[in-house]
Design a protein around this motif. Structure first.
Motif, PDB file in Angstrom:
ATOM      1  N   ILE A   3     -16.911 -25.432 -22.798  1.00 20.23           N
ATOM      2  CA  ILE A   3     -17.857 -24.722 -23.664  1.00 20.23           C
ATOM      3  C   ILE A   3     -18.986 -25.649 -24.090  1.00 20.23           C
ATOM      4  CG2 ILE A   3     -18.113 -23.620 -25.925  1.00 20.23           C
ATOM      5  CD1 ILE A   3     -15.289 -22.479 -25.512  1.00 20.23           C
ATOM      6  N   CYS A   4     -18.651 -26.896 -24.410  1.00 25.79           N
ATOM      7  CA  CYS A   4     -19.672 -27.875 -24.789  1.00 25.79           C
ATOM      8  C   CYS A   4     -20.637 -28.134 -23.636  1.00 25.79           C
ATOM      9  CB  CYS A   4     -19.029 -29.191 -25.224  1.00 25.79           C
ATOM     10  SG  CYS A   4     -18.203 -29.097 -26.806  1.00 25.79           S
ATOM     11  N   PHE A   5     -20.098 -28.219 -22.427  1.00 24.51           N
ATOM     12  CA  PHE A   5     -20.947 -28.468 -21.262  1.00 24.51           C
ATOM     13  C   PHE A   5     -21.909 -27.311 -21.028  1.00 24.51           C
ATOM     14  CE2 PHE A   5     -21.735 -28.117 -16.681  1.00 24.51           C
ATOM     15  CZ  PHE A   5     -22.380 -29.331 -16.470  1.00 24.51           C
ATOM     16  N   VAL A   6     -21.425 -26.092 -21.115  1.00 20.64           N
ATOM     17  CA  VAL A   6     -22.276 -24.916 -20.898  1.00 20.64           C
ATOM     18  C   VAL A   6     -23.362 -24.833 -21.969  1.00 20.64           C
ATOM     19  CG1 VAL A   6     -22.312 -22.392 -20.861  1.00 20.64           C
ATOM     20  CG2 VAL A   6     -20.549 -23.627 -19.604  1.00 20.64           C
ATOM     21  N   CYS A   7     -22.971 -25.034 -23.222  1.00 20.16           N
ATOM     22  CA  CYS A   7     -23.960 -24.982 -24.310  1.00 20.16           C
ATOM     23  C   CYS A   7     -24.988 -26.107 -24.168  1.00 20.16           C
ATOM     24  CB  CYS A   7     -23.265 -25.074 -25.667  1.00 20.16           C
ATOM     25  SG  CYS A   7     -22.402 -23.572 -26.137  1.00 20.16           S
ATOM     26  N   THR A   8     -24.532 -27.287 -23.792  1.00 19.33           N
ATOM     27  CA  THR A   8     -25.445 -28.412 -23.602  1.00 19.33           C
ATOM     28  C   THR A   8     -26.386 -28.160 -22.432  1.00 19.33           C
ATOM     29  OG1 THR A   8     -23.778 -29.911 -24.464  1.00 19.33           O
ATOM     30  CG2 THR A   8     -25.582 -30.900 -23.257  1.00 19.33           C
TER      31      THR A   8
ATOM     32  N   ILE B 225     -30.412 -24.837 -34.075  1.00 14.36           N
ATOM     33  CA  ILE B 225     -29.630 -24.157 -35.116  1.00 14.36           C
ATOM     34  C   ILE B 225     -29.004 -22.878 -34.566  1.00 14.36           C
ATOM     35  CG2 ILE B 225     -29.810 -22.968 -37.330  1.00 14.36           C
ATOM     36  CD1 ILE B 225     -31.894 -25.124 -38.100  1.00 14.36           C
ATOM     37  N   ALA B 226     -29.749 -22.130 -33.769  1.00 15.69           N
ATOM     38  CA  ALA B 226     -29.203 -20.905 -33.169  1.00 15.69           C
ATOM     39  C   ALA B 226     -28.057 -21.222 -32.216  1.00 15.69           C
ATOM     40  CB  ALA B 226     -30.304 -20.140 -32.442  1.00 15.69           C
ATOM     41  N   LEU B 227     -28.210 -22.272 -31.411  1.00 17.30           N
ATOM     42  CA  LEU B 227     -27.164 -22.642 -30.468  1.00 17.30           C
ATOM     43  C   LEU B 227     -25.923 -23.169 -31.193  1.00 17.30           C
ATOM     44  CD1 LEU B 227     -26.651 -22.667 -27.447  1.00 17.30           C
ATOM     45  CD2 LEU B 227     -27.344 -25.047 -27.413  1.00 17.30           C
ATOM     46  N   ILE B 228     -26.121 -23.899 -32.289  1.00 12.93           N
ATOM     47  CA  ILE B 228     -24.982 -24.379 -33.069  1.00 12.93           C
ATOM     48  C   ILE B 228     -24.221 -23.197 -33.668  1.00 12.93           C
ATOM     49  CG2 ILE B 228     -24.352 -25.601 -35.196  1.00 12.93           C
ATOM     50  CD1 ILE B 228     -26.531 -27.645 -34.457  1.00 12.93           C
ATOM     51  N   ALA B 229     -24.942 -22.205 -34.184  1.00 13.62           N
ATOM     52  CA  ALA B 229     -24.277 -21.014 -34.737  1.00 13.62           C
ATOM     53  C   ALA B 229     -23.493 -20.281 -33.650  1.00 13.62           C
ATOM     54  CB  ALA B 229     -25.308 -20.090 -35.376  1.00 13.62           C
ATOM     55  N   LEU B 230     -24.088 -20.123 -32.469  1.00 12.51           N
ATOM     56  CA  LEU B 230     -23.399 -19.477 -31.353  1.00 12.51           C
ATOM     57  C   LEU B 230     -22.173 -20.291 -30.939  1.00 12.51           C
ATOM     58  CD1 LEU B 230     -23.358 -17.309 -29.083  1.00 12.51           C
ATOM     59  CD2 LEU B 230     -24.687 -18.923 -27.732  1.00 12.51           C
ATOM     60  N   TYR B 231     -22.353 -21.598 -30.840  1.00 13.24           N
ATOM     61  CA  TYR B 231     -21.261 -22.474 -30.441  1.00 13.24           C
ATOM     62  C   TYR B 231     -20.111 -22.418 -31.442  1.00 13.24           C
ATOM     63  CZ  TYR B 231     -18.685 -26.768 -29.837  1.00 13.24           C
ATOM     64  OH  TYR B 231     -17.688 -27.669 -29.687  1.00 13.24           O
ATOM     65  N   MET B 232     -20.430 -22.470 -32.721  1.00 11.71           N
ATOM     66  CA  MET B 232     -19.389 -22.442 -33.750  1.00 11.71           C
ATOM     67  C   MET B 232     -18.624 -21.115 -33.736  1.00 11.71           C
ATOM     68  SD  MET B 232     -19.360 -25.412 -34.858  1.00 11.71           S
ATOM     69  CE  MET B 232     -18.255 -25.314 -36.235  1.00 11.71           C
ATOM     70  N   SER B 233     -19.316 -20.027 -33.462  1.00 11.23           N
ATOM     71  CA  SER B 233     -18.632 -18.737 -33.402  1.00 11.23           C
ATOM     72  C   SER B 233     -17.738 -18.643 -32.159  1.00 11.23           C
ATOM     73  CB  SER B 233     -19.609 -17.586 -33.448  1.00 11.23           C
ATOM     74  OG  SER B 233     -20.416 -17.580 -32.305  1.00 11.23           O
ATOM     75  N   ILE B 234     -18.145 -19.269 -31.059  1.00 12.05           N
ATOM     76  CA  ILE B 234     -17.311 -19.275 -29.856  1.00 12.05           C
ATOM     77  C   ILE B 234     -16.065 -20.123 -30.085  1.00 12.05           C
ATOM     78  CG2 ILE B 234     -17.170 -20.105 -27.478  1.00 12.05           C
ATOM     79  CD1 ILE B 234     -20.079 -19.289 -27.126  1.00 12.05           C
ATOM     80  N   VAL B 235     -16.248 -21.309 -30.642  1.00  6.37           N
ATOM     81  CA  VAL B 235     -15.124 -22.230 -30.822  1.00  6.37           C
ATOM     82  C   VAL B 235     -14.113 -21.689 -31.832  1.00  6.37           C
ATOM     83  CG1 VAL B 235     -14.520 -24.531 -31.693  1.00  6.37           C
ATOM     84  CG2 VAL B 235     -16.399 -24.272 -30.101  1.00  6.37           C
ATOM     85  N   THR B 236     -14.598 -21.021 -32.872  1.00  9.09           N
ATOM     86  CA  THR B 236     -13.668 -20.506 -33.883  1.00  9.09           C
ATOM     87  C   THR B 236     -13.056 -19.172 -33.475  1.00  9.09           C
ATOM     88  OG1 THR B 236     -15.512 -19.494 -35.102  1.00  9.09           O
ATOM     89  CG2 THR B 236     -14.807 -21.700 -35.778  1.00  9.09           C
ATOM     90  N   GLY B 237     -13.400 -18.650 -32.318  1.00 13.03           N
ATOM     91  CA  GLY B 237     -12.788 -17.431 -31.830  1.00 13.03           C
ATOM     92  C   GLY B 237     -13.549 -16.175 -32.186  1.00 13.03           C
ATOM     93  N   GLY B 238     -14.807 -16.303 -32.583  1.00  9.28           N
ATOM     94  CA  GLY B 238     -15.580 -15.150 -33.001  1.00  9.28           C
ATOM     95  C   GLY B 238     -16.085 -14.299 -31.852  1.00  9.28           C
ATOM     96  N   LEU B 239     -16.482 -14.905 -30.734  1.00 10.52           N
ATOM     97  CA  LEU B 239     -17.070 -14.133 -29.642  1.00 10.52           C
ATOM     98  C   LEU B 239     -16.184 -14.004 -28.421  1.00 10.52           C
ATOM     99  CD1 LEU B 239     -20.778 -15.322 -29.717  1.00 10.52           C
ATOM    100  CD2 LEU B 239     -19.838 -13.197 -30.552  1.00 10.52           C
TER     101      LEU B 239
ATOM    102  N   ILE C 287      -9.651 -28.975 -22.421  1.00 17.88           N
ATOM    103  CA  ILE C 287     -10.619 -28.776 -21.344  1.00 17.88           C
ATOM    104  C   ILE C 287     -11.537 -27.604 -21.681  1.00 17.88           C
ATOM    105  CG2 ILE C 287     -10.854 -28.161 -18.904  1.00 17.88           C
ATOM    106  CD1 ILE C 287      -9.873 -31.003 -19.352  1.00 17.88           C
ATOM    107  N   LYS C 288     -11.004 -26.579 -22.333  1.00 19.78           N
ATOM    108  CA  LYS C 288     -11.828 -25.431 -22.736  1.00 19.78           C
ATOM    109  C   LYS C 288     -12.942 -25.882 -23.682  1.00 19.78           C
ATOM    110  CE  LYS C 288     -11.660 -20.954 -24.984  1.00 19.78           C
ATOM    111  NZ  LYS C 288     -10.838 -19.998 -25.726  1.00 19.78           N
ATOM    112  N   PHE C 289     -12.623 -26.767 -24.611  1.00 15.01           N
ATOM    113  CA  PHE C 289     -13.623 -27.295 -25.533  1.00 15.01           C
ATOM    114  C   PHE C 289     -14.740 -28.008 -24.767  1.00 15.01           C
ATOM    115  CE2 PHE C 289     -15.222 -30.948 -27.922  1.00 15.01           C
ATOM    116  CZ  PHE C 289     -15.767 -30.314 -29.022  1.00 15.01           C
TER     117      PHE C 289
END
Length: 122
Positions: free
Chosen positions: A73-78, A107-121, A68-70
Motif C-alpha cells: 500500500i505504501c509503494f502504490v501511494c508513493t 494531505i489528501a493522499l495521507i487522508a486516503l492512506y490512513m483510511s486504507i490502513v485503518t480498514g476504512g476503504l 507485506i500488505k503495508f
C-alpha cells in the motif's frame, strides 16, 4: 505515522529540485524522442525507491514488524504521489503554486492512506 511524515517531508523536494527545472536545458533535452517520458520515469523511480528505503530503515530502527500488505500500500501511494509530483515539477512554473498543490495533494493522499490502513476503504 511514519509514512505520513515521510510523505509530508518529501513535499520539500519541490524546493530542493527548483533548480532542476531549467527551461532552456529542458527544451533542448526534449527535442529527442521519448526523453520527456524517460526523464519522468527516472525521477519517479529514484524518488519512490528512496522513500520506500527510508520507510524500511525507519521501521527497522523503531523495531516495527510491518506486513507485506503495508509495504505494498505504501509503494502504490508513493508511486501515485511521485507521478503527480513529477508532473507538478515539470509543468507548473510558479514555485508558490507548486508548493500549494504539493501540500494539498500530500494531505489528501495521507487522508486516503490512513483510511486504507485503518480498514476504512479496503
Amino acid at each position: 505515522m511514519i509514512y505520513s511524515m515521510i510523505l509530508f517531508v518529501s513535499a520539500i523536494q519541490i524546493i530542493l529540485h527548483q533548480r532542476l527545472k531549467q527551461d532552456a536545458a529542458l527544451d533542448r533535452l526534449f527535442m529527442f524522442n521519448r526523453m520527456r517520458t524517460y526523464m519522468h520515469f527516472v525521477y519517479i523511480t529514484v524518488h519512490t525507491c528512496f522513500i520506500m528505503l527510508t520507510l524500511y530503515i525507519m521501521a527497522h530502527l523503531m523495531q516495527q514488524h510491518l506486513s507485506i500488505k503495508f509495504y505494498t500500500i505504501c509503494f502504490v501511494c508513493t508511486l501515485i504521489y511521485e507521478v503527480v509530483l513529477s508532473v507538478l515539477l515539470f509543468n507548473v512554473r510558479t514555485i508558490s503554486h507548486r508548493l500549494f498543490m504539493t501540500v494539498t495533494f500530500t494531505i489528501a493522499l495521507i487522508a486516503l492512506y490512513m483510511s486504507i490502513v485503518t480498514g476504512g476503504l479496503l
